[in-house]
Scaffold this motif. Structure first.
Motif, PDB file in Angstrom:
ATOM      1  N   ILE A 290     -14.232  19.465  53.389  1.00 53.11           N
ATOM      2  CA  ILE A 290     -12.819  19.136  53.584  1.00 53.11           C
ATOM      3  C   ILE A 290     -12.116  18.988  52.245  1.00 53.11           C
ATOM      4  CG2 ILE A 290     -11.245  17.360  54.467  1.00 53.11           C
ATOM      5  CD1 ILE A 290     -13.283  16.830  56.690  1.00 53.11           C
ATOM      6  N   ARG A 291     -12.800  18.385  51.271  1.00 54.17           N
ATOM      7  CA  ARG A 291     -12.223  18.226  49.936  1.00 54.17           C
ATOM      8  C   ARG A 291     -11.999  19.587  49.275  1.00 54.17           C
ATOM      9  NH1 ARG A 291     -15.451  14.702  48.605  1.00 54.17           N
ATOM     10  NH2 ARG A 291     -17.024  16.004  47.581  1.00 54.17           N
ATOM     11  N   ARG A 292     -12.956  20.502  49.415  1.00 58.52           N
ATOM     12  CA  ARG A 292     -12.798  21.838  48.827  1.00 58.52           C
ATOM     13  C   ARG A 292     -11.657  22.603  49.483  1.00 58.52           C
ATOM     14  NH1 ARG A 292     -18.730  21.920  48.836  1.00 58.52           N
ATOM     15  NH2 ARG A 292     -18.622  22.927  50.899  1.00 58.52           N
ATOM     16  N   ALA A 293     -11.401  22.338  50.765  1.00 56.53           N
ATOM     17  CA  ALA A 293     -10.316  23.025  51.470  1.00 56.53           C
ATOM     18  C   ALA A 293      -8.945  22.465  51.110  1.00 56.53           C
ATOM     19  CB  ALA A 293     -10.541  22.933  52.978  1.00 56.53           C
ATOM     20  N   GLY A 294      -8.897  21.327  50.412  1.00 61.08           N
ATOM     21  CA  GLY A 294      -7.621  20.731  50.024  1.00 61.08           C
ATOM     22  C   GLY A 294      -6.932  19.989  51.143  1.00 61.08           C
ATOM     23  N   ALA A 295      -7.696  19.460  52.092  1.00 62.35           N
ATOM     24  CA  ALA A 295      -7.121  18.732  53.220  1.00 62.35           C
ATOM     25  C   ALA A 295      -7.352  17.236  53.067  1.00 62.35           C
ATOM     26  CB  ALA A 295      -7.734  19.228  54.539  1.00 62.35           C
ATOM     27  N   GLY A 296      -6.527  16.448  53.729  1.00 66.99           N
ATOM     28  CA  GLY A 296      -6.748  15.018  53.785  1.00 66.99           C
ATOM     29  C   GLY A 296      -7.905  14.699  54.725  1.00 66.99           C
ATOM     30  N   HIS A 297      -8.564  13.578  54.495  1.00 62.32           N
ATOM     31  CA  HIS A 297      -9.763  13.247  55.263  1.00 62.32           C
ATOM     32  C   HIS A 297      -9.719  11.771  55.639  1.00 62.32           C
ATOM     33  CE1 HIS A 297     -14.463  12.985  55.452  1.00 62.32           C
ATOM     34  NE2 HIS A 297     -13.913  13.057  56.645  1.00 62.32           N
TER      35      HIS A 297
END
Length: 333
Positions: A290-297
């Protein structure tokens, strides 16, 4: 919880208890990405689009106005060239993808992961909604993705949440080949306008044994594509027993989505540590993707207050997302 022993027969939450509005009135999910649509200046547009709704006619200015917008009816009546302006779209479009596969029909904290996911959709819907904003949803099953059209207003939001709660519980080992990557692809195809996208899932893939953070899951690539044009928030739904494997004696562990079944002696400390260690590695892999995709988690658990967890996420995200979403120096979106 009966969901530990058998498939749940219905929702474990009521529509009234999904999202306490009094606790959400002071929260606002600020959209920090430049969006294609914007509401009364609240949501900054990527481009100043002309829109499609007709506005008033005015006198044509040579060299400035597009002749394709000429209003010939007014021009004929007044004998003076007139153009018709259009009104740009002002609403924000929010779409949520809910994973309703059999792995979500489980929970030991008083609520199933599926219903906790619906509560997350409700909470984000209430704190992100403004006048004119539209909220739509997709429910992913093992055999198909059900689409609920985007509509504006709290009544429409309550109606969508009610349909999600009334959606039949999917049976264990249901036939079908739809996984999270295909669900995200359906979310990409569902609409063209940029906006906020929410992916709610436990991010577990049936039959997958890979737990290394260096090996990206199959859903990471479509999630990256989704995050290119939208602001994306991933809601990972967990159960307390998945985080810390409990000591409940010898039990039969069965995968609700495959034919895997095995007796495990949970009184064995080494067995519990091995399962908990694998679970932590899987969650770290999910967080890395998720971090690599640039999304909030944001992580929600069935044994905790989901409203408080989302509130903490929103307050932190408002301070950091504006910096995270900025393009590299010298690069424009």
């Amino acid at each position: 919880m009966l969901s530990v022993l058998r498939e749940p027969g219905g929702p474990t939450l009521s529509l009234r208890s999904l999202a306490p509005e009094a606790a959400l009135r002071r929260l606002e999910l600020t959209i920090v990405r430049r969006l294609e649509g914007f509401l009364q200046g609240d949501h900054l547009g990527l481009l100043p689009g002309a829109g499609s709704d007709l506005n008033d006619a005015r006198v044509y200015v040579p060299g400035q106005d597009d002749v394709r917008r000429m209003d010939w009816a007014v021009t004929a009546r007044t004998t003076v060239p007139h153009v018709r302006d259009t009104v740009a779209d002002r609403e924000l479009e929010v779409w949520a993808l809910l994973d309703a596969t059999p792995s979500m029909n489980w929970g030991t904290g008083g609520v199933t992961k599926r219903d906790l996911g619906i509560a997350a959709v409700a909470t984000f819907g209430f704190i992100s909604q403004k006048m004119g904003d539209r909220f739509g949803g997709l429910v992913m099953h093992s055999d198909a993705v059900m689409r609920m059209p985007a509509r504006s207003g709290r009544t429409a939001l309550y109606g969508m949440l009610g349909k999600m709660l009334e959606d039949p519980i999917e049976h264990d080992r249901a036939a079908g080949s739809v996984d999270l990557s295909q669900g995200i692809e359906a979310l990409i195809r569902a609409q063209q306008r940029r906006g906020l996208r929410i992916v709610v899932s436990d991010f577990l893939t049936a039959g997958e044994a890979e737990i290394s953070a260096a090996r990206p899951p199959a859903w990471e690539r479509p999630l990256r594509r989704l995050a290119v044009r939208n602001q994306v928030v991933c809601v990972e739904v967990l159960d307390a027993a998945e985080v810390d494997f409990p000591d409940v004696g010898e039990v039969l562990l069965r995968d609700p989505e495959t034919d895997f079944a095995r007796f495990v002696n949970t009184s064995d400390r080494r067995a519990r540590e091995a399962v908990s260690r694998a679970s932590r590695a899987q969650r770290e892999r999910t967080a890395a993707a998720i971090r690599r995709a640039g999304a909030g988690h944001v992580v929600l658990r069935t044994d905790r207050d989901w409203v408080a967890d989302i509130a903490r996420f929103v307050l932190t995200y408002r301070r950091t997302a504006a910096v995270i979403s900025q393009p590299p120096k010298g690069v424009s979106r």
